[in-house]
Design a protein around this motif. Sequence first.
Motif, PDB file in Angstrom:
ATOM      1  N   LEU A  49       0.862  -1.177   0.000  1.00 22.67           N
ATOM      2  CA  LEU A  49       0.000   0.000   0.000  1.00 22.67           C
ATOM      3  C   LEU A  49       0.898   1.226   0.000  1.00 22.67           C
ATOM      4  O   LEU A  49       1.620   1.490   0.975  1.00 22.67           O
ATOM      5  CB  LEU A  49      -0.915  -0.010   1.230  1.00 22.67           C
ATOM      6  CG  LEU A  49      -1.828  -1.238   1.324  1.00 22.67           C
ATOM      7  CD1 LEU A  49      -2.573  -1.247   2.655  1.00 22.67           C
ATOM      8  CD2 LEU A  49      -2.808  -1.289   0.166  1.00 22.67           C
ATOM      9  N   ASN A  50       0.885   1.970  -1.098  1.00 16.34           N
ATOM     10  CA  ASN A  50       1.840   3.058  -1.236  1.00 16.34           C
ATOM     11  C   ASN A  50       1.418   4.301  -0.457  1.00 16.34           C
ATOM     12  O   ASN A  50       0.346   4.336   0.168  1.00 16.34           O
ATOM     13  CB  ASN A  50       2.143   3.349  -2.710  1.00 16.34           C
ATOM     14  CG  ASN A  50       0.979   3.965  -3.485  1.00 16.34           C
ATOM     15  OD1 ASN A  50       0.104   4.638  -2.937  1.00 16.34           O
ATOM     16  ND2 ASN A  50       0.969   3.731  -4.792  1.00 16.34           N
ATOM     17  N   GLN A  51       2.261   5.310  -0.509  1.00 15.89           N
ATOM     18  CA  GLN A  51       2.038   6.487   0.334  1.00 15.89           C
ATOM     19  C   GLN A  51       0.728   7.188  -0.007  1.00 15.89           C
ATOM     20  O   GLN A  51       0.005   7.615   0.897  1.00 15.89           O
ATOM     21  CB  GLN A  51       3.207   7.455   0.197  1.00 15.89           C
ATOM     22  CG  GLN A  51       3.113   8.652   1.143  1.00 15.89           C
ATOM     23  CD  GLN A  51       4.398   9.438   1.217  1.00 15.89           C
ATOM     24  OE1 GLN A  51       5.102   9.607   0.238  1.00 15.89           O
ATOM     25  NE2 GLN A  51       4.722   9.939   2.404  1.00 15.89           N
ATOM     26  N   ARG A  52       0.400   7.299  -1.272  1.00 14.65           N
ATOM     27  CA  ARG A  52      -0.836   7.990  -1.637  1.00 14.65           C
ATOM     28  C   ARG A  52      -2.049   7.224  -1.122  1.00 14.65           C
ATOM     29  O   ARG A  52      -3.007   7.827  -0.622  1.00 14.65           O
ATOM     30  CB  ARG A  52      -0.912   8.164  -3.169  1.00 14.65           C
ATOM     31  CG  ARG A  52      -2.174   8.909  -3.607  1.00 14.65           C
ATOM     32  CD  ARG A  52      -2.166  10.356  -3.128  1.00 14.65           C
ATOM     33  NE  ARG A  52      -3.450  11.007  -3.293  1.00 14.65           N
ATOM     34  CZ  ARG A  52      -4.132  11.590  -2.326  1.00 14.65           C
ATOM     35  NH1 ARG A  52      -3.667  11.597  -1.084  1.00 14.65           N
ATOM     36  NH2 ARG A  52      -5.286  12.179  -2.569  1.00 14.65           N
ATOM     37  N   THR A  53      -2.035   5.918  -1.237  1.00 16.75           N
ATOM     38  CA  THR A  53      -3.153   5.122  -0.734  1.00 16.75           C
ATOM     39  C   THR A  53      -3.289   5.262   0.774  1.00 16.75           C
ATOM     40  O   THR A  53      -4.407   5.409   1.298  1.00 16.75           O
ATOM     41  CB  THR A  53      -2.963   3.648  -1.126  1.00 16.75           C
ATOM     42  OG1 THR A  53      -3.036   3.527  -2.549  1.00 16.75           O
ATOM     43  CG2 THR A  53      -4.028   2.764  -0.492  1.00 16.75           C
ATOM     44  N   MET A  54      -2.185   5.264   1.503  1.00 16.88           N
ATOM     45  CA  MET A  54      -2.265   5.409   2.952  1.00 16.88           C
ATOM     46  C   MET A  54      -2.733   6.810   3.337  1.00 16.88           C
ATOM     47  O   MET A  54      -3.420   6.984   4.358  1.00 16.88           O
ATOM     48  CB  MET A  54      -0.910   5.091   3.579  1.00 16.88           C
ATOM     49  CG  MET A  54      -0.549   3.607   3.544  1.00 16.88           C
ATOM     50  SD  MET A  54      -1.764   2.541   4.370  1.00 16.88           S
ATOM     51  CE  MET A  54      -1.535   3.038   6.077  1.00 16.88           C
ATOM     52  N   GLU A  55      -2.400   7.823   2.530  1.00 12.05           N
ATOM     53  CA  GLU A  55      -2.941   9.167   2.772  1.00 12.05           C
ATOM     54  C   GLU A  55      -4.463   9.168   2.597  1.00 12.05           C
ATOM     55  O   GLU A  55      -5.193   9.807   3.374  1.00 12.05           O
ATOM     56  CB  GLU A  55      -2.306  10.162   1.814  1.00 12.05           C
ATOM     57  CG  GLU A  55      -0.845  10.463   2.087  1.00 12.05           C
ATOM     58  CD  GLU A  55      -0.201  11.275   0.976  1.00 12.05           C
ATOM     59  OE1 GLU A  55       0.946  11.710   1.166  1.00 12.05           O
ATOM     60  OE2 GLU A  55      -0.825  11.476  -0.090  1.00 12.05           O
TER      61      GLU A  55
END
Length: 588
Positions: A49-55
Amino acid sequence: MEAVEVPVLIVGGGGCGLAASVFLSDHGVDHLLVERHPDTSILPRAHYLNQRTMEIFRQHGLDGEVAERGAPLEKFGKVRWQTTLTGDGPLDARVIHEMDAFGGGALSETYAAAGPATTTKLPQLRLEPVLRRHAEERNPGRVLFGHELTTFTDEGDRVVAEIRDTATGEITEVAARYVIAADGGRTVGAALGVRMRGTPRMVDVTTAYFSADLSEWWHDGTIITWFVNPYRPDLSSTLLEMGPTWGRNCEEWGLHFVLGDTDRSDERAVVARMREVLGLPELDLTLHKLTQWTVEGVLADRYRDGRVLLAGDAAHRQPPTTGLGLNGGIQDVHNLAWKLAAVLTGRADDSLLDTYEAERRPVGRQNVDWGLSTWFHHRVMTDAAIGLGAHIPPENRASAFATFFDPSPVGAAVRARGAEIFGTHRAECQAHDLEIGFVYEEGAVVGDGSQPPPRAPMGDVYHPTTRPGHLLPHAWIEHDGRRLSTHDLTGAATGFALLTGPAGTPWCEAAERIAEKFSIPITVARIGSGAEFTDGDGGWAAVRQITDEGAVLVRPDNHVAWRSIAGSEDPAGVLGDAVSRVLASRSR
């Protein structure tokens, strides 16, 4: 036949569909989700889960639980190449190369500066139950597993679908104003004649999902380990932790390997082959599932067909390299949810939904192309780095490895060359700009004629910018004693935000009038010295790219909709025109 009317019907209850349900609920949109399987995924599938998804998860209150269940960064923030898992020979269990990946190690400071949330590893097997629970809690009785779409018709002003209960056979007629097809392309897109363009069916991959105690041989810290067997290429494999414990005490694993002539229906033969690949002939393991899946890079020729909107694998399927598949699907429906809310509440024209394709399809194309590029590169990079290739006969394979590890000057030179070749892998595992630097050049944005920031050819350098269409740069600010990210100013429930410099009072006053005129919430944040929001460490000043009198309008999905570098003689008129163009804009 029972009949149901609902604003939105979601077809598919995987990660993309469940995320769409959560997002729509937070935007106050009534909807129904149907999924033909009785439960969430029984396979690990996507796991990064990349940074944008976690944001995005942070915006919708999901990040805490996802991060708690997922692997901490120190447990997955590297990729590694290794000869074998075990063995006592001179070429066995040797680390060929390792590097920081996906925000781990030396990358952590860069990622931390770029966003309020960091990356995590949580396979779909464990992610989807979290999403399902939140979807059911936020939309009680309207998340139906064990229900499949059998037929549907777009009647112009609505879609009429028949939904079958797979346990009882009971049919329910559902009339929806819009349909989100998050079914992986299995039913809806095919029925509409949507074509998937690109490179299909490149190679079939066999994956075994199994339980075993590998603590004696496993090295902590990698999201993925590639075993490049120095004796037999058919024994090379890829091994991934699948939790629920992370590190050497992990209980469940995913193994990508060559099945060869082994009969996949013969479980004993498959297990024997797995033991051979792992180099552990006596290993006690339990095989949960053996799957064969196809690597491809394809993009739907359209993302919208009338009242049907395609998302996730129904719209784009790419190789797993760089991890842009599930992440891209979640970002699709995040883009779509606020637009559906705006249209269904009458705040925007239906044409706003055209901007979904205008914005997300180019990103889908970029992700497919990047995935194909990194997939093909990966397949030749490892051999080149070690000194293998078509010119090396099988009987000389071990000799090439011996030279690679030799302590002589020649061995040092081979390793140095190899390290430079392995360094090109950063386009796959350090592609920070691909994860958060994508831009919507057309759609629900009002361009200002400025040029985009430079993009590193390897995709590993992210340049924050407030240029319209880009993700709002993250910076920590303070308000009433609370520390906030600039990303916290938009609302999950269709809220826009207007960020201004400390002298931006005219824009703030104009925003109040525009919010009332268009019946949309706009959070106003005047940031800087003497303003209501303070910029203690100067992070916002470093990325805002506006003067003290300027302003930035941010959409509910935290992409910049419009900006004015400086002040205006008619702030209400200028801002009102921008909001009107964003909400009622046909893609330009």
